[in-house]
Design a protein around this motif. Sequence first.
Motif, PDB file in Angstrom:
ATOM      1  N   LYS A 131      -2.837   2.166  17.129  1.00  0.00           N
ATOM      2  CA  LYS A 131      -1.840   2.884  16.338  1.00  0.00           C
ATOM      3  C   LYS A 131      -2.306   4.338  16.201  1.00  0.00           C
ATOM      4  N   GLU A 132      -1.409   5.203  15.762  1.00  0.00           N
ATOM      5  CA  GLU A 132      -1.737   6.629  15.651  1.00  0.00           C
ATOM      6  C   GLU A 132      -2.895   6.870  14.690  1.00  0.00           C
ATOM      7  N   TYR A 133      -2.913   6.142  13.571  1.00  0.00           N
ATOM      8  CA  TYR A 133      -4.005   6.346  12.612  1.00  0.00           C
ATOM      9  C   TYR A 133      -5.341   5.848  13.159  1.00  0.00           C
ATOM     10  N   ASP A 134      -5.318   4.827  14.043  1.00  0.00           N
ATOM     11  CA  ASP A 134      -6.556   4.367  14.686  1.00  0.00           C
ATOM     12  C   ASP A 134      -7.125   5.454  15.578  1.00  0.00           C
ATOM     13  N   LYS A 135      -6.235   6.153  16.301  1.00  0.00           N
ATOM     14  CA  LYS A 135      -6.681   7.227  17.196  1.00  0.00           C
ATOM     15  C   LYS A 135      -7.306   8.357  16.398  1.00  0.00           C
ATOM     16  N   ARG A 136      -6.662   8.709  15.278  1.00  0.00           N
ATOM     17  CA  ARG A 136      -7.218   9.778  14.438  1.00  0.00           C
ATOM     18  C   ARG A 136      -8.558   9.369  13.857  1.00  0.00           C
ATOM     19  N   GLN A 137      -8.691   8.108  13.454  1.00  0.00           N
ATOM     20  CA  GLN A 137      -9.944   7.607  12.895  1.00  0.00           C
ATOM     21  C   GLN A 137     -11.056   7.663  13.949  1.00  0.00           C
ATOM     22  N   ALA A 138     -10.764   7.251  15.172  1.00  0.00           N
ATOM     23  CA  ALA A 138     -11.760   7.281  16.247  1.00  0.00           C
ATOM     24  C   ALA A 138     -12.181   8.719  16.536  1.00  0.00           C
ATOM     25  N   LEU A 139     -11.213   9.648  16.542  1.00  0.00           N
ATOM     26  CA  LEU A 139     -11.517  11.062  16.775  1.00  0.00           C
ATOM     27  C   LEU A 139     -12.406  11.617  15.667  1.00  0.00           C
ATOM     28  N   ARG A 140     -12.093  11.252  14.413  1.00  0.00           N
ATOM     29  CA  ARG A 140     -12.887  11.709  13.278  1.00  0.00           C
ATOM     30  C   ARG A 140     -14.317  11.170  13.355  1.00  0.00           C
ATOM     31  N   GLU A 141     -14.477   9.908  13.751  1.00  0.00           N
ATOM     32  CA  GLU A 141     -15.813   9.327  13.883  1.00  0.00           C
ATOM     33  C   GLU A 141     -16.624  10.048  14.956  1.00  0.00           C
ATOM     34  N   GLU A 142     -15.972  10.365  16.084  1.00  0.00           N
ATOM     35  CA  GLU A 142     -16.653  11.107  17.159  1.00  0.00           C
ATOM     36  C   GLU A 142     -17.132  12.466  16.657  1.00  0.00           C
ATOM     37  N   GLN A 143     -16.254  13.184  15.945  1.00  0.00           N
ATOM     38  CA  GLN A 143     -16.615  14.506  15.426  1.00  0.00           C
ATOM     39  C   GLN A 143     -17.751  14.412  14.416  1.00  0.00           C
ATOM     40  N   ASP A 144     -17.709  13.406  13.539  1.00  0.00           N
ATOM     41  CA  ASP A 144     -18.780  13.224  12.556  1.00  0.00           C
ATOM     42  C   ASP A 144     -20.111  12.927  13.237  1.00  0.00           C
ATOM     43  N   LYS A 145     -20.072  12.106  14.277  1.00  0.00           N
ATOM     44  CA  LYS A 145     -21.298  11.763  14.997  1.00  0.00           C
ATOM     45  C   LYS A 145     -21.876  12.996  15.692  1.00  0.00           C
ATOM     46  N   ARG A 146     -21.008  13.800  16.309  1.00  0.00           N
ATOM     47  CA  ARG A 146     -21.459  15.024  16.971  1.00  0.00           C
ATOM     48  C   ARG A 146     -22.072  16.007  15.980  1.00  0.00           C
ATOM     49  N   GLU A 147     -21.418  16.141  14.821  1.00  0.00           N
ATOM     50  CA  GLU A 147     -21.922  17.063  13.806  1.00  0.00           C
ATOM     51  C   GLU A 147     -23.266  16.592  13.256  1.00  0.00           C
ATOM     52  N   ALA A 148     -23.421  15.286  13.036  1.00  0.00           N
ATOM     53  CA  ALA A 148     -24.694  14.749  12.545  1.00  0.00           C
ATOM     54  C   ALA A 148     -25.811  14.995  13.555  1.00  0.00           C
ATOM     55  N   LEU A 149     -25.531  14.803  14.827  1.00  0.00           N
ATOM     56  CA  LEU A 149     -26.534  15.067  15.866  1.00  0.00           C
ATOM     57  C   LEU A 149     -26.924  16.541  15.886  1.00  0.00           C
ATOM     58  N   ARG A 150     -25.932  17.419  15.730  1.00  0.00           N
ATOM     59  CA  ARG A 150     -26.207  18.848  15.738  1.00  0.00           C
ATOM     60  C   ARG A 150     -27.077  19.240  14.544  1.00  0.00           C
ATOM     61  N   ILE A 151     -26.794  18.690  13.366  1.00  0.00           N
ATOM     62  CA  ILE A 151     -27.585  18.991  12.161  1.00  0.00           C
ATOM     63  C   ILE A 151     -29.011  18.476  12.319  1.00  0.00           C
ATOM     64  N   MET A 152     -29.152  17.264  12.854  1.00  0.00           N
ATOM     65  CA  MET A 152     -30.495  16.713  13.057  1.00  0.00           C
ATOM     66  C   MET A 152     -31.286  17.544  14.063  1.00  0.00           C
ATOM     67  N   ARG A 153     -30.635  17.992  15.121  1.00  0.00           N
ATOM     68  CA  ARG A 153     -31.305  18.816  16.124  1.00  0.00           C
ATOM     69  C   ARG A 153     -31.767  20.133  15.507  1.00  0.00           C
ATOM     70  N   TYR A 154     -30.925  20.729  14.678  1.00  0.00           N
ATOM     71  CA  TYR A 154     -31.269  21.988  14.006  1.00  0.00           C
ATOM     72  C   TYR A 154     -32.434  21.782  13.039  1.00  0.00           C
ATOM     73  N   ALA A 155     -32.404  20.674  12.283  1.00  0.00           N
ATOM     74  CA  ALA A 155     -33.484  20.369  11.338  1.00  0.00           C
ATOM     75  C   ALA A 155     -34.803  20.137  12.063  1.00  0.00           C
ATOM     76  N   ASN A 156     -34.760  19.478  13.191  1.00  0.00           N
ATOM     77  CA  ASN A 156     -35.983  19.232  13.969  1.00  0.00           C
ATOM     78  C   ASN A 156     -36.548  20.519  14.532  1.00  0.00           C
ATOM     79  N   MET A 157     -35.685  21.446  14.896  1.00  0.00           N
ATOM     80  CA  MET A 157     -36.168  22.717  15.451  1.00  0.00           C
ATOM     81  C   MET A 157     -36.825  23.570  14.365  1.00  0.00           C
ATOM     82  N   ARG A 158     -36.329  23.492  13.124  1.00  0.00           N
ATOM     83  CA  ARG A 158     -36.892  24.270  12.022  1.00  0.00           C
ATOM     84  C   ARG A 158     -38.260  23.752  11.611  1.00  0.00           C
ATOM     85  N   GLN A 159     -38.531  22.443  11.809  1.00  0.00           N
ATOM     86  CA  GLN A 159     -39.818  21.872  11.408  1.00  0.00           C
ATOM     87  C   GLN A 159     -40.953  22.298  12.322  1.00  0.00           C
ATOM     88  N   ARG A 160     -40.646  22.701  13.504  1.00  0.00           N
ATOM     89  CA  ARG A 160     -41.693  23.047  14.473  1.00  0.00           C
ATOM     90  C   ARG A 160     -42.366  24.332  14.146  1.00  0.00           C
TER      91      ARG A 160
END
Length: 160
Positions: A131-160
Amino acid sequence: MSKQQQGTSLIVQNRRARHDYAIEDRYEAGIVLSGTEVKSLREGRASLAESFVSIDRRGEIWLEGANIPEYLNGTWNNHAPKRKRKLLLHAAQIAKLSRGIEAKGYTIVPLSLYFKDGRVKAEIALARGKKEYDKRQALREEQDKREALRIMRYANMRQR
């Protein structure tokens, strides 16, 4: 006897199917092709964008709407680009698929075409339409996962 290609190499993927459908069961099917179709596929020229899979009354399974363009160096016996192509599966698998599509909301979609040990194979799946709302939910999950990975990568770079 000629030496065949070993392993698998992807020809084309149907990304739209992964977006529009929730994939349930996957199957690997052989395809009945003519010689110029195989040559065209070796050049990587194909599209599964508007394709679908159907089962006829005789229990045969067909790939319809897949576009394999004519082979450029072909002669008068070139193939039709959007013709029906027979898929090869075991009878038990076809019976299971036909029982599956009798349920409301299920269909059979082609996911990809690829070479496996020199032969063209199709990956097909029994899928339920999203359904349309399922597609939006899947898209939102993908974006959240990408953003979390980006934040973790940035945090790891600052610790070095």
